[in-house]
Design a protein around this motif. Structure first.
Motif, PDB file in Angstrom:
ATOM      1  N   TRP A   1       1.036  -1.509  -0.184  1.00  0.00           N
ATOM      2  CA  TRP A   1       0.494  -0.674  -0.223  1.00  0.00           C
ATOM      3  C   TRP A   1       1.152   1.079  -0.362  1.00  0.00           C
ATOM      4  O   TRP A   1       2.159   1.520   0.918  1.00  0.00           O
ATOM      5  N   VAL A   2       0.898   1.746  -0.681  1.00  0.00           N
ATOM      6  CA  VAL A   2       1.971   3.190  -1.108  1.00  0.00           C
ATOM      7  C   VAL A   2       0.971   4.366  -0.095  1.00  0.00           C
ATOM      8  O   VAL A   2       0.483   4.592  -0.114  1.00  0.00           O
ATOM      9  N   LEU A   3       2.070   5.015   1.003  1.00  0.00           N
ATOM     10  CA  LEU A   3       1.329   6.099   1.430  1.00  0.00           C
ATOM     11  C   LEU A   3       1.545   7.373   0.183  1.00  0.00           C
ATOM     12  O   LEU A   3       1.188   8.912   0.039  1.00  0.00           O
ATOM     13  N   GLU A   4       3.110   7.540  -0.198  1.00  0.00           N
ATOM     14  CA  GLU A   4       3.241   8.497  -0.862  1.00  0.00           C
ATOM     15  C   GLU A   4       4.412   8.619  -1.638  1.00  0.00           C
ATOM     16  O   GLU A   4       5.641   7.496  -1.603  1.00  0.00           O
TER      17      GLU A   4
ATOM     18  N   VAL B   1       3.040   1.277  -9.263  1.00  0.00           N
ATOM     19  CA  VAL B   1       2.229   1.627  -8.479  1.00  0.00           C
ATOM     20  C   VAL B   1       1.864   2.878  -7.269  1.00  0.00           C
ATOM     21  O   VAL B   1       3.099   3.021  -6.863  1.00  0.00           O
ATOM     22  N   ARG B   2       1.283   3.279  -7.368  1.00  0.00           N
ATOM     23  CA  ARG B   2       0.517   4.974  -6.483  1.00  0.00           C
ATOM     24  C   ARG B   2      -0.383   4.492  -5.784  1.00  0.00           C
ATOM     25  O   ARG B   2      -0.825   3.925  -5.482  1.00  0.00           O
TER      26      ARG B   2
ATOM     27  N   GLU C   1      10.362  13.375  -5.760  1.00  0.00           N
ATOM     28  CA  GLU C   1      10.012  12.793  -4.901  1.00  0.00           C
ATOM     29  C   GLU C   1      10.064  11.666  -3.837  1.00  0.00           C
ATOM     30  O   GLU C   1      10.162  10.477  -4.432  1.00  0.00           O
ATOM     31  N   PRO C   2      10.658  11.279  -2.659  1.00  0.00           N
ATOM     32  CA  PRO C   2      10.550  10.678  -1.518  1.00  0.00           C
ATOM     33  C   PRO C   2       9.379   9.220  -2.357  1.00  0.00           C
ATOM     34  O   PRO C   2       7.824   9.681  -2.303  1.00  0.00           O
ATOM     35  N   LEU C   3      10.098   8.337  -2.179  1.00  0.00           N
ATOM     36  CA  LEU C   3       8.606   7.403  -1.765  1.00  0.00           C
ATOM     37  C   LEU C   3       8.632   6.203  -0.044  1.00  0.00           C
ATOM     38  O   LEU C   3       9.642   6.331   0.680  1.00  0.00           O
ATOM     39  N   VAL C   4       6.971   6.372  -0.191  1.00  0.00           N
ATOM     40  CA  VAL C   4       6.995   5.489   1.205  1.00  0.00           C
ATOM     41  C   VAL C   4       5.777   4.838   0.772  1.00  0.00           C
ATOM     42  O   VAL C   4       4.633   4.889   0.435  1.00  0.00           O
TER      43      VAL C   4
ATOM     44  N   HIS D   1      -2.532   7.211   7.811  1.00  0.00           N
ATOM     45  CA  HIS D   1      -2.414   8.833   7.978  1.00  0.00           C
ATOM     46  C   HIS D   1      -3.849   8.971   8.756  1.00  0.00           C
ATOM     47  O   HIS D   1      -4.272   9.254   8.721  1.00  0.00           O
ATOM     48  N   GLY D   2      -3.270  10.424   9.108  1.00  0.00           N
ATOM     49  CA  GLY D   2      -3.292  11.758  10.103  1.00  0.00           C
ATOM     50  C   GLY D   2      -3.728  10.961  11.188  1.00  0.00           C
ATOM     51  O   GLY D   2      -3.053   9.798  11.971  1.00  0.00           O
ATOM     52  N   ASP D   3      -5.337  10.584  11.466  1.00  0.00           N
ATOM     53  CA  ASP D   3      -5.215  10.415  13.061  1.00  0.00           C
ATOM     54  C   ASP D   3      -6.583  10.307  13.582  1.00  0.00           C
ATOM     55  O   ASP D   3      -8.167   9.555  12.668  1.00  0.00           O
ATOM     56  N   VAL D   4      -6.967   8.565  13.845  1.00  0.00           N
ATOM     57  CA  VAL D   4      -8.167   7.587  13.860  1.00  0.00           C
ATOM     58  C   VAL D   4      -8.655   7.758  15.282  1.00  0.00           C
ATOM     59  O   VAL D   4      -7.507   7.685  16.059  1.00  0.00           O
ATOM     60  N   VAL D   5      -9.905   7.131  15.966  1.00  0.00           N
ATOM     61  CA  VAL D   5     -10.252   6.725  17.371  1.00  0.00           C
ATOM     62  C   VAL D   5     -10.813   5.470  16.893  1.00  0.00           C
ATOM     63  O   VAL D   5     -12.095   5.542  15.934  1.00  0.00           O
TER      64      VAL D   5
END
Length: 214
Positions: A67-70, A85-86, A110-113, A176-180
Motif C-alpha cells: 500500500w503506497v502512502l506517498e 504503483v501509486r 519525490e521520496p517514496l513511502v 494517514h492522520g488520526d483515527v479513534v
C-alpha cells in the motif's frame, strides 16, 4: 486481548539511505513474543529516497501486500508484471513456489513511502500477481484478496463512524492522520491489535489498514 503499539516503539533498520520501520520481528530484530498475528508475519513501513530501492530478491510461500502512502513505486517481478504503483491501489504478489521482485522509487524528485505486509500463504503453486483500486470516498473498502485466512479493508472514516466487522483477530494500522478506535486515539504508524473482542468502532479524519484474521 487489546494491544496498542505506538509508531515510535517499532524496530527500525537504516542502511544505504533506506529506512524501514517494523511492526513485527524482522531481519536483525528478533522478539520471540512478536513474530506474527494470525497469518500476518510482517508490516514494514519503507521510506525510500530518490534514486534508491531494493534490487531483485526472492520470496517463497508468502503473500506480499503493498500500500503506497506517498510517491510512486516501481515494481518488477519474475512473473513478468511491472509498472508503477501509486496511492489508492492495493497490490498483492503471491510468492508461491518462488518469485523474485524489485522495488524502486520511480519518481525523479519525490521520496517514496509504502507499507509492505507479508502473510503466511496457502498458495503453493506458480507465483501470482493482483492489484485492486480502492475508492476515495468514506467507508470500509475491500482491499486486494489474499491466499490466507485474512481479509484486508481500507478504512476511511472522514469524520463518520465505521463499525469494524467482528473477527477472531483484528489489526488496525494507521496510515494517514488520526483515527479513534473505541475512544482510543491513534496517529500515523500506531497499531491496535484486538483478539476475541466485540466489534470496534472507528472514527476520525485519517486512514487505516484493517486486517480481519482467523
Amino acid at each position: 486481548m487489546r494491544d496498542l503499539r505506538r509508531a515510535a516503539d517499532r524496530f527500525v533498520t537504516r542502511r544505504d539511505g533506506l529506512e524501514t520501520w517494523h511492526s513485527f520481528s524482522y531481519g536483525d530484530h528478533y522478539d520471540e513474543k512478536n513474530v506474527g498475528f494470525g497469518a500476518l508475519v510482517a508490516i514494514n513501513e519503507e521510506r525510500i529516497p530518490v534514486a534508491h530501492g531494493y534490487p531483485p530478491h526472492r520470496h517463497e510461500d508468502v503473500e506480499i501486500v503493498t500500500w503506497v502512502l506517498e510517491g510512486t513505486l516501481g515494481h518488477e517481478d519474475s512473473t513478468g508484471q511491472g509498472g508503477h504503483v501509486r496511492p489508492g491501489s492495493t497490490q498483492r504478489l503471491s510468492a508461491g513456489s518462488g518469485v523474485e521482485h524489485s522495488e524502486n522509487n520511480a519518481h525523479d524528485e519525490e521520496p517514496l513511502v509504502f507499507v509492505q505486509m507479508m502473510l503466511r500463504s496457502t498458495h503453493h503453486g506458480d507465483p501470482e500477481y493482483a492489484m485492486d483500486v480502492v475508492p476515495e470516498r468514506p467507508g470500509l473498502h475491500l482491499g486486494v484478496s489474499v491466499h490466507a485466512p485474512a481479509q484486508l479493508l481500507v478504512a476511511r472514516p472522514m469524520d463518520t463512524l465505521l463499525t469494524i466487522p467482528e473477527a477472531e483477530r483484528v489489526l488496525i494500522h494507521v496510515t494517514h492522520g488520526d483515527v479513534v478506535v473505541d475512544g482510543e486515539n491513534l496517529s500515523e504508524g500506531d497499531e491496535l491489535r484486538l483478539a476475541h473482542q466485540p466489534s470496534a468502532r472507528l472514527g476520525g479524519s485519517g486512514e487505516a489498514l484493517v486486517w480481519l484474521l482467523t
